[in-house]
Design an enzyme around this catalytic site. Structure first.
Site, PDB file in Angstrom:
ATOM      1  N   CYS A  17       0.788  -1.238   0.000  1.00 16.31           N
ATOM      2  CA  CYS A  17       0.000   0.000   0.000  1.00 16.31           C
ATOM      3  C   CYS A  17       0.819   1.287   0.000  1.00 16.31           C
ATOM      4  O   CYS A  17       0.470   2.213  -0.732  1.00 16.31           O
ATOM      5  CB  CYS A  17      -1.058  -0.002   1.092  1.00 16.31           C
ATOM      6  SG  CYS A  17      -0.639  -0.865   2.584  1.00 16.31           S
ATOM      7  N   ARG A  57       7.531 -10.600   5.615  1.00 15.80           N
ATOM      8  CA  ARG A  57       7.200 -10.287   6.998  1.00 15.80           C
ATOM      9  C   ARG A  57       7.937 -11.245   7.902  1.00 15.80           C
ATOM     10  O   ARG A  57       7.993 -12.431   7.621  1.00 15.80           O
ATOM     11  CB  ARG A  57       5.682 -10.427   7.228  1.00 15.80           C
ATOM     12  CG  ARG A  57       4.903  -9.466   6.361  1.00 15.80           C
ATOM     13  CD  ARG A  57       3.412  -9.635   6.544  1.00 15.80           C
ATOM     14  NE  ARG A  57       2.723  -8.769   5.593  1.00 15.80           N
ATOM     15  CZ  ARG A  57       1.393  -8.746   5.447  1.00 15.80           C
ATOM     16  NH1 ARG A  57       0.646  -9.531   6.209  1.00 15.80           N
ATOM     17  NH2 ARG A  57       0.840  -7.945   4.569  1.00 15.80           N
ATOM     18  N   GLN A 110       1.019 -11.232  -2.626  1.00 13.74           N
ATOM     19  CA  GLN A 110      -0.390 -10.861  -2.492  1.00 13.74           C
ATOM     20  C   GLN A 110      -0.957 -10.506  -3.846  1.00 13.74           C
ATOM     21  O   GLN A 110      -0.282  -9.882  -4.655  1.00 13.74           O
ATOM     22  CB  GLN A 110      -0.518  -9.622  -1.597  1.00 13.74           C
ATOM     23  CG  GLN A 110      -0.095  -9.838  -0.177  1.00 13.74           C
ATOM     24  CD  GLN A 110      -0.215  -8.547   0.615  1.00 13.74           C
ATOM     25  OE1 GLN A 110       0.251  -7.498   0.197  1.00 13.74           O
ATOM     26  NE2 GLN A 110      -0.849  -8.630   1.768  1.00 13.74           N
ATOM     27  N   ASP A 121      -2.691  -8.128  -4.681  1.00 11.71           N
ATOM     28  CA  ASP A 121      -3.068  -6.902  -4.007  1.00 11.71           C
ATOM     29  C   ASP A 121      -3.649  -5.872  -4.967  1.00 11.71           C
ATOM     30  O   ASP A 121      -3.317  -5.869  -6.149  1.00 11.71           O
ATOM     31  CB  ASP A 121      -1.800  -6.305  -3.362  1.00 11.71           C
ATOM     32  CG  ASP A 121      -2.115  -5.536  -2.103  1.00 11.71           C
ATOM     33  OD1 ASP A 121      -3.294  -5.403  -1.774  1.00 11.71           O
ATOM     34  OD2 ASP A 121      -1.148  -5.070  -1.456  1.00 11.71           O
ATOM     35  N   HIS A 146      -5.303  -1.575  -4.616  1.00 11.63           N
ATOM     36  CA  HIS A 146      -5.794  -0.474  -3.792  1.00 11.63           C
ATOM     37  C   HIS A 146      -6.693   0.388  -4.650  1.00 11.63           C
ATOM     38  O   HIS A 146      -6.314   0.793  -5.739  1.00 11.63           O
ATOM     39  CB  HIS A 146      -4.625   0.307  -3.213  1.00 11.63           C
ATOM     40  CG  HIS A 146      -3.817  -0.529  -2.271  1.00 11.63           C
ATOM     41  ND1 HIS A 146      -2.707  -1.226  -2.670  1.00 11.63           N
ATOM     42  CD2 HIS A 146      -4.025  -0.851  -0.973  1.00 11.63           C
ATOM     43  CE1 HIS A 146      -2.247  -1.931  -1.648  1.00 11.63           C
ATOM     44  NE2 HIS A 146      -3.027  -1.728  -0.612  1.00 11.63           N
ATOM     45  N   LYS A 194     -11.731  -4.827   8.415  1.00 10.28           N
ATOM     46  CA  LYS A 194     -11.667  -5.659   7.217  1.00 10.28           C
ATOM     47  C   LYS A 194     -12.897  -6.551   7.096  1.00 10.28           C
ATOM     48  O   LYS A 194     -13.542  -6.854   8.092  1.00 10.28           O
ATOM     49  CB  LYS A 194     -10.459  -6.620   7.268  1.00 10.28           C
ATOM     50  CG  LYS A 194      -9.194  -6.048   7.833  1.00 10.28           C
ATOM     51  CD  LYS A 194      -8.059  -7.051   7.764  1.00 10.28           C
ATOM     52  CE  LYS A 194      -8.092  -8.076   8.873  1.00 10.28           C
ATOM     53  NZ  LYS A 194      -7.077  -9.112   8.758  1.00 10.28           N
ATOM     54  N   HIS A 242      -8.251  -1.547   0.500  1.00 15.61           N
ATOM     55  CA  HIS A 242      -7.208  -2.549   0.244  1.00 15.61           C
ATOM     56  C   HIS A 242      -7.961  -3.842  -0.012  1.00 15.61           C
ATOM     57  O   HIS A 242      -8.887  -4.154   0.713  1.00 15.61           O
ATOM     58  CB  HIS A 242      -6.336  -2.808   1.477  1.00 15.61           C
ATOM     59  CG  HIS A 242      -5.725  -1.607   2.105  1.00 15.61           C
ATOM     60  ND1 HIS A 242      -4.372  -1.473   2.252  1.00 15.61           N
ATOM     61  CD2 HIS A 242      -6.257  -0.496   2.681  1.00 15.61           C
ATOM     62  CE1 HIS A 242      -4.096  -0.353   2.878  1.00 15.61           C
ATOM     63  NE2 HIS A 242      -5.219   0.270   3.157  1.00 15.61           N
TER      64      HIS A 242
END
Length: 646
Positions: free
Chosen positions: A337, A366, A384, A386, A388, A472, A518
């Site tokens: 992000c 991570r 991910q 991912d 946004h 979320k 997200h």
RNA sequence: GCCGACGUAGCUCAGGGGUAGAGCGUUUCCUUGGUAAGGAAGAGGUCACGGGUUCAAUUCCCGUCGUUGGCUCCA
């Protein structure tokens, strides 16, 4: 007389002080034999509890979840007694029923317990059970209760009692055993016919890692021996679907101690499968108005200071990378992000440009605690799917719902029909875990709940499960061993737009703050593939599976023909391989079956003459001798029927 | 990170104080086959790594690393 209302609305007139057992007897002999627990006016009661007033009564048998709960909770008392007899001086703490069985947390003090001791415990527990001891509840004064456990030096029970009010403390007795307990037992221990201690594990007292670590003894019990046998067989079956085992067998991924723990290596077949998943989502996203972006794997420390990641996780993440000369600090990106926010900032936006939807298959790193790592479901480096979405407040609801649609499409296409939707909100008691203004949190939580409700999603609300920057909507799926994992997630975020000072120009010619969504329908490719493996047992949908068909020449003489067939299958975009080893057809079939390849195409004299293939389906179904064109149609029809367009 | 268990051939696993075994796979040969294992021979292991005890350790003890069941954590 009292009036007892049953769940179906029927009212039974009973003598005062009648028990749930008496009520069951009124209904049928069979029910009376099987009733093991009851609920009266919303509270769990014993089958033998005298009912003193009018009320609603629900009776439970082993067939109900509530009945099982009472059964397993009662079993935990029996196991606790066995443990106390076998290990004198141990301190019992709590022993609840869980989804599958029960556990008892015990401070074993000087004693230790391990797998080899289980059978002794089971044997003693079963002996106790056979004694058919009644479970008897009695009220105890707080002082007496404290005395009882102080004399045993059991500081845990004392702590529990201290948090209870005088007048609401009850003990449960059976045989020679007494335990602090609020109730919910089966009538007597004799109903427990099978007990199995499953495993032991460390567990912190009251779930706090600063407290003493106790030993948690897990077990399960059944009213019939046969049910235990079946349950253990079920566990064995589940192990066969374990993604770590299947991933190895199907050559999808591996780990190397040398590369590092929690860092998966995707083998060619696994990588091909991933790529197909990515393309599947990319094409849906393209239709939904997403644009692909690409960002690097690291970013300046300052980027994460701005985003808040550094303050939250700086100490608990991979430590900064320093450049050799300038001594600049970079972090491996834990999320995409912040990079996407900077992409948004590259241009000035008008409300007419929004929403902007930036998507990236972004690999993030991570630092997960070593004890947390687990196959592909919990790793230290993962990708991910991912994206946004930057939008106006007015667009938020609509955008959020579109993402729900996309997520449901993804899960549906892959046959996940058993997910739980979970709205993950703040823990109101731990505000220090979150960043941003309370009003923003409320707005975001409200937005998620509204969108989920409007979509008719059946969801549960879990407090304390939110991300640090926002709430979320998570899509949870169980693995082969029944553990819940978060796959897809959709998050509403008012915080990062503020921290990055993101703006757009409204119709009023003023600057406004966009809202950020997200979202990741898979969650991560690693975890998604893991769960997909366990869900399908390795029998992936035809469109996704690495090898769709295996050509099996009957002997060397037909290899040329097999190659010709392969060529024409490739022209039909069918992924096939030839097994031209010097082995019998029977053996090749067996191995192709074990590799879970959907189609086996046997070619020999007949086929070569007629220009056909003999098709066998995984599992044994014989589809006969057909032309390549017919086979290609069969495959594409099957793919089209499972892979719906978005 | 914490508690417990585990680590033996590419894979699945047996064994056990006197330096190792099976099945599958792999290699070579025979066999040229018709829907879930054709036959024979061979190669392959510093028994995770590092210490200690012992005449002798893969085996017993300690530590490290990794895996694993939980707990805690999970952006």
């Amino acid at each position: 007389m009292i009036n007892i209302t049953l769940p179906d609305g029927a009212v039974k007139q009973m003598e005062s002080n009648s028990t749930p057992f008496d009520v069951a007897l009124e209904i049928s002999q069979g029910l009376a034999r099987n009733v093991i627990s009851a609920n009266f006016n919303g509270t769990t009661v014993e089958v033998s509890t005298p009912l003193k007033e009018d009320g609603t009564l629900t009776l439970y048998t082993w067939e109900n979840d509530e009945g099982k709960k009472a059964f397993w909770h009662s079993s935990s008392h029996v196991v606790a007694q066995a443990l106390q007899e076998l290990y004198p001086g141990i301190k019992l703490t709590i022993g609840p029923a869980i989804e599958n069985g029960f556990y008892y947390d015990v401070d074993f003090g000087e004693h230790t317990i391990s797998e080899k001791d289980f059978s002794t415990v089971e044997k003693r527990a079963l002996e106790i059970a056979r004694g058919k001891h009644n479970f008897k509840m009695r009220e105890v004064s707080k002082a007496d209760a404290l005395n009882f456990y102080n004399s045993q030096n059991n500081e845990y029970k004392v702590e529990l009692i201290e948090n209870l009010n005088d007048g609401e403390i009850t003990f449960c007795d059976h045989s020679t055993f007494t335990d602090l307990c609020r109730g919910g037992h089966i009538p007597n221990t004799g109903l427990i016919k099978a007990i199995k201690i499953l495993n032991v594990a460390g567990a912190y007292w009251r779930g706090d890692e600063n407290n003493t670590q106790l030993t948690r003894v897990y077990g399960i019990s059944f009213p019939k021996q046969k049910q235990l046998t079946e349950y253990l067989e079920l566990l064995e079956e589940a192990k066969k679907r374990d993604h770590r085992k299947l991933g190895k067998e199907l050559e999808l991924f591996t780990f190397s101690q040398k590369v590092g723990q929690g860092l998966p290596l995707w083998l060619p077949k696994g990588a091909a499968l991933r790529e197909r998943l990515e393309n599947f989502l990319k094409s849906a996203q393209k239709k939904a108005g997403y644009e692909m972006v690409v960002t690097p794997h690291i970013g300046q420390k300052e980027l994460y200071v701005t985003s808040g990641h550094y303050a939250k996780y700086g100490e608990d993440s991979f430590q900064p990378i320093h450049t050799p000369k300038e001594d600049e600090e970079f972090l491996l990106k834990p999320m995409n992000c912040p990079h996407h926010c900077e992409i948004y900032k590259n241009s000035r936006w008008s409300y007419k440009d929004l929403p902007k939807r930036y998507a990236e298959f972004g690999t993030v790193y991570r630092y997960e605690q070593s004890g947390e790592l687990h196959g592909l479901t919990r790793v230290r480096g993962f990708t991910q799917d991912d994206a946004h979405i930057f939008c106006t407040n007015d667009q938020l609801n609509d955008e959020f719902k579109k993402v729900i649609d996309l997520t449901l499409y993804v899960l549906g296409s892959l046959g996940f029909d058993n997910f739980t939707a979970q709205v993950s909100v703040r823990d109101l008691e731990k505000p220090e875990k979150y960043i941003g203004e309370v009003e923003n949190w409320e707005k975001a939580e409200q937005a998620i709940i509204e969108a989920a409700e409007e979509k008719g999603l059946d969801f549960v609300i879990e407090s304390g499960e939110a991300a640090f920057y926002g709430p979320k909507l998570d899509f949870m799926i169980k693995d082969a061993l029944g553990r819940n994992w978060q796959l897809g997630t959709i998050q509403v975020d008012y915080n990062l737009p503020e921290r990055f000072d993101l703006t757009y120009k409204g119709s009023d010619n003023e600057l406004h703050r966009p809202v950020m969504i997200h979202r990741a329908p898979f969650g991560s490719l690693e975890r998604f593939v893991a769960l997909l493996l366990e869900h399908t047992g390795g029998n992936f949908p035809l469109w996704l599976i690495p090898t769709q068909a295996m050509l099996l020449p009957v002997s060397e003489k037909y290899e040329k023909y097999a190659e010709k067939v392969l060529n024409s299958l490739e022209n039909h975009e069918i992924r096939a391989l030839i097994d031209n080893r010097n082995e019998t057809v029977g053996k090749k079939i067996r191995e192709t079956e074990l590799k879970k390849i959907p189609f086996m195409l046997v070619v020999g004299e007949n086929e070569e003459e007629n220009g056909t293939i003999a098709v066998r389906r995984h599992g044994g179904e014989d589809l006969g001798n057909i032309s390549i064109k017919d086979f290609a149609n069969l495959i594409s029809n099957e793919i089209n029927s499972t892979l719906k367009s978005f």
